[in-house]
Scaffold this active site. Structure first.
Site, short mmCIF file in Angstrom:
data_model
loop_
_atom_site.label_atom_id
_atom_site.label_comp_id
_atom_site.label_asym_id
_atom_site.label_seq_id
_atom_site.Cartn_x
_atom_site.Cartn_y
_atom_site.Cartn_z
N HIS A 29 1.19 -12.99 1.10
CA HIS A 29 1.35 -11.55 1.67
C HIS A 29 2.53 -11.20 2.54
O HIS A 29 3.55 -11.53 1.74
CB HIS A 29 -0.15 -11.15 2.60
CG HIS A 29 -0.32 -9.96 3.32
ND1 HIS A 29 0.43 -8.73 2.49
CD2 HIS A 29 -1.19 -9.60 4.09
CE1 HIS A 29 -0.18 -8.00 3.17
NE2 HIS A 29 -0.97 -8.15 4.15
N LYS B 219 5.46 -20.44 -8.75
CA LYS B 219 5.44 -19.02 -8.66
C LYS B 219 6.53 -18.76 -7.73
O LYS B 219 7.08 -19.39 -7.00
CB LYS B 219 4.12 -19.22 -7.46
CG LYS B 219 3.78 -17.92 -7.19
CD LYS B 219 2.51 -17.35 -8.26
CE LYS B 219 1.53 -16.56 -7.70
NZ LYS B 219 0.40 -16.48 -8.71
N GLY C 245 8.57 -13.44 -3.87
CA GLY C 245 9.30 -12.02 -3.87
C GLY C 245 9.16 -11.36 -5.17
O GLY C 245 9.70 -10.28 -5.47
N PHE C 246 8.22 -11.78 -6.25
CA PHE C 246 8.22 -11.11 -7.53
C PHE C 246 6.53 -10.99 -7.66
O PHE C 246 5.73 -11.99 -7.30
CB PHE C 246 8.55 -12.08 -8.38
CG PHE C 246 10.16 -12.03 -8.85
CD1 PHE C 246 10.71 -11.10 -9.34
CD2 PHE C 246 10.93 -12.60 -7.94
CE1 PHE C 246 12.25 -10.91 -9.41
CE2 PHE C 246 12.31 -12.72 -8.02
CZ PHE C 246 12.98 -11.86 -8.61
N HIS D 59 3.23 -8.01 -7.95
CA HIS D 59 2.19 -7.72 -6.86
C HIS D 59 0.93 -7.22 -7.53
O HIS D 59 0.91 -6.81 -8.69
CB HIS D 59 2.89 -6.11 -6.92
CG HIS D 59 2.59 -5.52 -5.37
ND1 HIS D 59 1.57 -4.63 -5.32
CD2 HIS D 59 3.07 -5.55 -4.07
CE1 HIS D 59 1.30 -4.19 -3.90
NE2 HIS D 59 2.35 -4.93 -3.33
N ARG E 264 9.25 0.41 -3.31
CA ARG E 264 10.03 0.62 -2.20
C ARG E 264 11.32 -0.37 -2.69
O ARG E 264 12.46 -0.23 -1.58
CB ARG E 264 9.30 -0.26 -1.28
CG ARG E 264 7.70 0.44 -0.76
CD ARG E 264 7.14 -0.21 -0.05
NE ARG E 264 6.71 -1.46 -0.71
CZ ARG E 264 5.59 -2.64 -0.28
NH1 ARG E 264 5.37 -2.55 0.72
NH2 ARG E 264 5.44 -3.70 -1.09
N ASP F 178 9.56 -7.59 -0.37
CA ASP F 178 10.21 -8.87 0.17
C ASP F 178 11.45 -9.41 -0.48
O ASP F 178 12.28 -10.35 0.21
CB ASP F 178 9.00 -10.14 0.08
CG ASP F 178 8.04 -9.61 0.92
OD1 ASP F 178 8.05 -8.96 1.97
OD2 ASP F 178 6.83 -9.66 0.60
N ARG G 128 4.72 -2.93 10.66
CA ARG G 128 3.35 -2.68 10.03
C ARG G 128 2.36 -2.28 11.38
O ARG G 128 1.30 -1.89 11.05
CB ARG G 128 2.93 -3.81 9.47
CG ARG G 128 1.50 -3.92 8.44
CD ARG G 128 1.30 -2.48 7.49
NE ARG G 128 2.46 -2.47 6.55
CZ ARG G 128 2.02 -3.18 5.23
NH1 ARG G 128 0.81 -3.67 4.99
NH2 ARG G 128 3.08 -3.07 4.56
N1 COA Z 1 6.12 -16.07 -9.95
C1 COA Z 1 5.62 -16.43 -11.40
N2 COA Z 1 4.66 -16.09 -12.21
C2 COA Z 1 4.06 -14.88 -11.52
C3 COA Z 1 4.37 -14.39 -10.46
C4 COA Z 1 5.34 -14.96 -9.75
N3 COA Z 1 5.79 -14.49 -8.64
N4 COA Z 1 3.46 -13.40 -10.13
C5 COA Z 1 2.58 -13.24 -10.92
N5 COA Z 1 2.89 -14.40 -11.91
C6 COA Z 1 2.29 -14.33 -13.15
C7 COA Z 1 0.80 -15.34 -12.88
O1 COA Z 1 1.30 -16.58 -12.99
C8 COA Z 1 0.12 -14.74 -14.23
O2 COA Z 1 0.43 -15.49 -15.41
P1 COA Z 1 -0.64 -16.21 -16.14
O3 COA Z 1 -1.34 -14.75 -16.88
O4 COA Z 1 0.11 -16.52 -17.25
O5 COA Z 1 -1.74 -16.92 -15.38
C9 COA Z 1 0.46 -13.46 -14.21
O6 COA Z 1 1.72 -13.34 -13.71
C10 COA Z 1 -0.49 -12.47 -13.65
O7 COA Z 1 -0.38 -12.51 -12.05
P2 COA Z 1 -1.66 -12.77 -11.48
O8 COA Z 1 -1.83 -13.73 -10.44
O9 COA Z 1 -2.89 -12.22 -11.83
O10 COA Z 1 -1.18 -11.65 -10.15
P3 COA Z 1 -2.02 -11.17 -8.78
O11 COA Z 1 -2.21 -9.78 -8.78
O12 COA Z 1 -3.32 -11.98 -8.66
O13 COA Z 1 -0.92 -11.78 -7.61
C11 COA Z 1 0.66 -11.75 -6.24
C12 COA Z 1 -0.04 -10.76 -7.10
C13 COA Z 1 1.44 -10.92 -5.30
C14 COA Z 1 -0.12 -12.72 -5.30
C15 COA Z 1 1.57 -12.50 -7.02
O14 COA Z 1 2.34 -11.87 -7.71
C16 COA Z 1 2.44 -13.69 -6.24
O15 COA Z 1 1.86 -14.67 -5.75
N6 COA Z 1 3.70 -13.48 -6.13
C17 COA Z 1 4.71 -14.34 -5.37
C18 COA Z 1 4.34 -14.05 -3.86
C19 COA Z 1 4.90 -12.86 -3.08
O16 COA Z 1 5.88 -12.36 -3.38
N7 COA Z 1 4.03 -12.05 -2.50
C20 COA Z 1 4.41 -10.74 -1.84
C21 COA Z 1 3.65 -9.59 -2.50
S1 COA Z 1 4.32 -8.08 -1.75
#
Ligand code: COA
Length: 378
Positions: free
Chosen positions: A222, A255, A258-259, A261, A270, A315, A340
């Site tokens: 988050h 993982k 920053g990528f 959502h 944003r 982020d 926030r």
């Molecule tokens: N890096 C690498 N792969 C990623 C990724 C990332 N940051 N975000 C998503 N993916 C991949 C997942 O591994 C998954 O692949 P798969 O289908 O082969 O297993 C696919 O994309 C779908 O992702 P999913 O985990 O279902 O997305 P989610 O909605 O559950 O998760 C986040 C969303 C934000 C938790 C996730 O993208 C993440 O952990 N990002 C990094 C943390 C971050 O930047 N958080 C800030 C959010 S504002």
């Protein structure tokens, strides 16, 4: 094993109504009270956006002056808060110290349980005014420096830099920070906001709701992602190796912070505004270091989007922007809180205006009901 439709992570569940903000991934837009966040970020100061989030409309000059006067009146933390902060472990994460300090603010407010609309607004402005000082004082104390008191002469963002560094930087740096404040202010039912609403739904006090929300925001999935982005950029080290670093990270299924959502699937609305402000700031700073982080960001972004079609979230530009402003990496998530606090408290007000205790069901997967059998060798 079961035909029960469990919504893991509450994904896709509409949990309540809200008039605070709307995320529209299908048109890549986010509005606060109906206004596009990009327009608010570039045309308004954060103070005006805070007023909007709480009151539903943008202020006229007289309303803004009164609002700013109320915030300035609340600037200044008590000697008790400061003396408790001096006891904090210097190695603790600043989110842990901020969480404790906000909890302390709650217990020193004699009207902490006043959840009337006026009481909630007064406490929201109180936290909005005091949180920047807590974050700045904690930063200075852990670096062996004395805190700098707020000044009523400066606007919100300028005052924060003053309390951190004893000076106010160039206008482009202030603008970039102020834009980040607006962009981070509100984002519907994310984990921390839902935490705040859940706590408020038991008719607990607003400080408890915010304390819980801070705990939720700390997580790297988050709010903690802006710090993780900067750790990643530090690990990558230079633009020359950025593409190979990303390819290797993807090949080993890392993982990438920053990528991605949960809601936006084709880009975070944003990001363009924050990226543009980050670029303008890099140009003003003009150092090789600033250019290095900008180039690395661009290459990592292009490689990730090209290889996986996963877009950066807020982020991603905010992390290096805060770093180039001079903030230490563990301060990034507390800075997110400074913004926030507006969204969280607006949601607490909304929750309590039409409250229903949050209480979902759970799908039990443990042993079936069974008799207690006393073991012979207990
Ligand atoms: N890096 C690498 N792969 C990623 C990724 C990332 N940051 N975000 C998503 N993916 C991949 C997942 O591994 C998954 O692949 P798969 O289908 O082969 O297993 C696919 O994309 C779908 O992702 P999913 O985990 O279902 O997305 P989610 O909605 O559950 O998760 C986040 C969303 C934000 C938790 C996730 O993208 C993440 O952990 N990002 C990094 C943390 C971050 O930047 N958080 C800030 C959010 S504002």
């Amino acid at each position: 094993m079961t035909n029960v439709d469990v919504k893991y992570g509450l994904a896709g569940v509409m949990a309540d109504d809200t008039a605070v903000s709307k995320v529209m991934p299908e048109i890549n837009s986010l509005t606060y009270r109906g206004y596009k966040v990009q327009d608010l970020a570039t045309q308004c100061r954060f103070e005006e956006v805070a007023y909007l989030i709480w009151n539903g409309e943008l202020p006229n000059q007289a309303q803004l002056d009164a609002f700013n006067a109320a915030e300035k009146k609340e600037r200044g933390i008590s000697a008790d808060v400061l003396s408790v902060m001096r006891l904090f472990n210097k190695n603790a994460h600043p989110m842990d110290t901020l969480r404790t300090a906000v909890s302390f603010l709650g217990q020193e407010d004699a009207t902490t349980d006043d959840s009337s609309p006026e009481g909630l607004m007064a406490k929201s402005i109180r936290m909005y005014a005091k949180l920047p000082e807590i974050v700045a004082a904690d930063f200075r104390l852990r670096n062996g420096k004395e805190p700098i008191a707020p000044t009523k002469v400066l606007a919100f963002s300028e005052n924060f830099f003053h309390m951190c560094f004893g000076k106010v930087p160039e206008p482009e740096i202030i603008k970039c920070f102020d834009i980040s404040m607006t962009l981070y202010a509100e984002h519907s039912f994310n984990a921390s906001t839902f935490t705040a609403r859940t706590i408020a739904s038991s008719t607990s006090d607003i400080y408890s709701a915010v304390t819980g929300a801070i705990g939720s925001l700390k997580g790297p999935l988050h709010g903690g992602a802006n710090e993780a982005v900067m750790h990643m950029l530090t690990e990558v080290g230079s633009p020359e190796v950025a593409k190979d670093w990303m390819l290797d990270a993807l090949a080993t299924k890392k993982k990438i912070m920053g990528f991605g959502h949960r809601v936006y699937r084709s880009g975070d609305s944003r990001v363009p505004t924050m990226t543009e402000a980050y670029k303008k700031m890099v140009d003003v700073i003009g150092t090789d270091e600033a250019k290095k982080y900008w180039d690395m960001s661009r290459i990592l972004d292009e490689t990730m989007v090209g290889e996986k079609g996963i877009y950066p979230n807020l982020d991603f530009p905010a992390g290096p922007a805060y770093y180039l402003m001079g903030f230490e990496i563990p301060m990034f998530t507390p800075i997110f809180v400074v913004s926030r606090i507006t969204g969280w408290t607006a949601h607490v007000m909304e929750q309590l205006a039409n409250n229903k205790l949050v209480r979902p069901l759970s799908h039990y997967v443990g042993p079936p009901q069974r008799p207690v059998t006393v073991l012979a060798d207990r």
